[in-house]
Write a protein that holds these residues in place. Structure first.
Motif, mmCIF file in Angstrom:
data_model
loop_
_atom_site.group_PDB
_atom_site.id
_atom_site.type_symbol
_atom_site.label_atom_id
_atom_site.label_comp_id
_atom_site.label_asym_id
_atom_site.label_seq_id
_atom_site.Cartn_x
_atom_site.Cartn_y
_atom_site.Cartn_z
ATOM 1 N N PRO A 35 0.511 8.591 4.548
ATOM 2 C CA PRO A 35 0.542 7.947 3.231
ATOM 3 C C PRO A 35 0.541 6.422 3.346
ATOM 4 O O PRO A 35 1.033 5.860 4.327
ATOM 5 C CB PRO A 35 1.852 8.450 2.623
ATOM 6 N N PRO A 36 0.012 5.732 2.333
ATOM 7 C CA PRO A 36 -0.013 4.260 2.344
ATOM 8 C C PRO A 36 1.395 3.674 2.327
ATOM 9 O O PRO A 36 2.334 4.289 1.846
ATOM 10 C CB PRO A 36 -0.762 3.906 1.049
ATOM 11 N N ARG A 37 1.511 2.487 2.857
ATOM 12 C CA ARG A 37 2.753 1.730 2.810
ATOM 13 C C ARG A 37 2.448 0.313 2.341
ATOM 14 O O ARG A 37 1.315 -0.143 2.403
ATOM 15 C CB ARG A 37 3.430 1.689 4.195
ATOM 16 N N PHE A 79 3.521 1.592 -7.310
ATOM 17 C CA PHE A 79 2.294 2.017 -7.967
ATOM 18 C C PHE A 79 1.151 1.220 -7.347
ATOM 19 O O PHE A 79 1.025 0.009 -7.577
ATOM 20 C CB PHE A 79 2.371 1.769 -9.478
ATOM 21 N N LEU A 80 0.338 1.892 -6.539
ATOM 22 C CA LEU A 80 -0.781 1.259 -5.850
ATOM 23 C C LEU A 80 -2.072 1.722 -6.517
ATOM 24 O O LEU A 80 -2.641 2.758 -6.156
ATOM 25 C CB LEU A 80 -0.775 1.635 -4.366
ATOM 26 N N GLY A 81 -2.529 0.978 -7.502
ATOM 27 C CA GLY A 81 -3.687 1.413 -8.264
ATOM 28 C C GLY A 81 -3.362 2.700 -9.006
ATOM 29 O O GLY A 81 -2.407 2.766 -9.779
ATOM 30 N N ASP A 82 -4.146 3.755 -8.730
ATOM 31 C CA ASP A 82 -3.898 5.047 -9.372
ATOM 32 C C ASP A 82 -3.086 5.975 -8.474
ATOM 33 O O ASP A 82 -3.054 7.180 -8.689
ATOM 34 C CB ASP A 82 -5.223 5.723 -9.756
ATOM 35 N N TYR A 83 -2.441 5.407 -7.454
ATOM 36 C CA TYR A 83 -1.649 6.207 -6.513
ATOM 37 C C TYR A 83 -0.181 5.786 -6.596
ATOM 38 O O TYR A 83 0.142 4.593 -6.683
ATOM 39 C CB TYR A 83 -2.168 6.007 -5.092
ATOM 40 N N VAL A 84 0.720 6.758 -6.577
ATOM 41 C CA VAL A 84 2.154 6.494 -6.587
ATOM 42 C C VAL A 84 2.703 6.717 -5.182
ATOM 43 O O VAL A 84 2.631 7.828 -4.645
ATOM 44 C CB VAL A 84 2.899 7.404 -7.589
ATOM 45 N N GLY A 89 -3.538 1.853 10.102
ATOM 46 C CA GLY A 89 -2.143 2.216 10.298
ATOM 47 C C GLY A 89 -1.891 3.669 10.576
ATOM 48 O O GLY A 89 -2.363 4.543 9.911
ATOM 49 N N SER A 90 -1.143 3.904 11.649
ATOM 50 C CA SER A 90 -0.392 5.142 11.765
ATOM 51 C C SER A 90 1.046 4.705 11.710
ATOM 52 O O SER A 90 1.331 3.534 11.673
ATOM 53 C CB SER A 90 -0.711 5.855 13.079
#
Length: 281
Positions: A11-13, A64-69, A247-248
């Motif tokens: 997942p993004p960080r 809230f990263l754009g349309d991603y939580v 990123g990992s």
């Protein structure tokens, strides 16, 4: 998951860090030995400057990263670190001390070659100018040879302590009201995070007429201070070595928040963050 991050392995960080100055510039995430605990630790090297990763997480929160939580509301934060701290253990070992001998002069490429840590090679471009502050340098046939000088290291450390002490007094009236001795202790508490007790912290405290056992006792008390009602916070994933953004992640050891030692309303800024290391303990 949103389309822009659906191919990510994890997942993004969120990371707050410097932007490369060039249009096509990019940073490199390097795996280096931590100068105090010698564990593998990630650093960001960008535009000739070295940064360490810190980690901060509120008890509750999301991004809230754009349309991603992003349910994990933690944040990475890059802060500058003096390369001398990171390189000091390498140059100390490179002297190959024997008895009363002052040690050997070595070339940079020899000193920075550490098996299993190719990241040090990225620091070749900046190591010479920085380490001349704490080394004797001899030039032979247009080649420079370095040997760590203990007196220069001590002078450099004292300058660091006094610079930090001056910066602390500007954090607020509560800090400015502290005495000289307390300010020196605060400064050394920051310095010691990147400095081994032997020999450097010991000789520094002796030079400044401070009790190293008192410094260490304070640090231990801070490390074991937990808020009674706080729930455990999992360690953060860390960026992987390589180009910034690929990123990992892996967990880090988290440092508990430090209880304020002075008036209510004052807080030490370094205790808002947790350094990212490879260890998960």
């Amino acid at each position: 998951m949103a389309s822009w991050c659906e191919n990510m392995a994890l997942p993004p960080r969120v990371l707050i860090g410097p932007r490369p100055s060039g249009a096509n510039g990019q940073g490199n995430i390097l795996s280096l030995r931590h100068p105090k605990i010698e564990e593998e630790t990630q650093y960001l090297f960008i535009d000739g400057q070295l940064h360490e990763f810190n980690w901060f997480k509120e008890r509750y929160g999301s991004w809230f990263l754009g349309d991603y939580v992003c349910e994990d509301g933690s944040i990475y934060y890059c802060t500058l670190v003096d390369p001398i701290f990171v390189l000091l253990p390498l140059f100390e070992a490179a002297r190959m001390l024997s008895g009363k001998d002052l040690g050997k002069f070595r070339q940079l490429d020899e000193i920075l070659y550490i098996e299993g840590y190719p990241g040090y090679q990225h620091l070749m471009s900046i190591a010479g100018n920085h380490m001349e502050l704490v080394c004797e340098v001899k030039e032979v046939a247009n080649m420079k040879f370095f040997r760590l000088d203990e007196s220069k290291v001590l002078t450099w450390l004292c300058c660091k302590v006094h610079s930090i002490k001056e910066a602390i007094t500007k954090l607020g009236k509560n800090y400015a009201a502290q005495g000289e001795r307390e300010l020196l202790k605060e400064a050394i508490q920051i310095i010691r995070e990147n400095l081994k007790d032997e020999p450097w912290l010991t000789v520094l405290c002796k030079k400044l007429q401070l009790d190293i056992s008192e410094i260490n006792d304070t640090a231990k008390a801070n490390d074991t201070s937990f808020c009674a009602d706080s729930s455990p916070i999992p360690g953060p994933p860390r960026p992987s070595e390589g180009n910034l953004g690929n990123g990992s992640a892996k967990s880090s050891k988290g440092r508990p928040a430090k209880k304020p030692k002075i008036e209510v309303g004052s807080k030490n800024i370094k205790d808002m963050f947790r350094r990212v290391t490879r260890s998960g303990t």
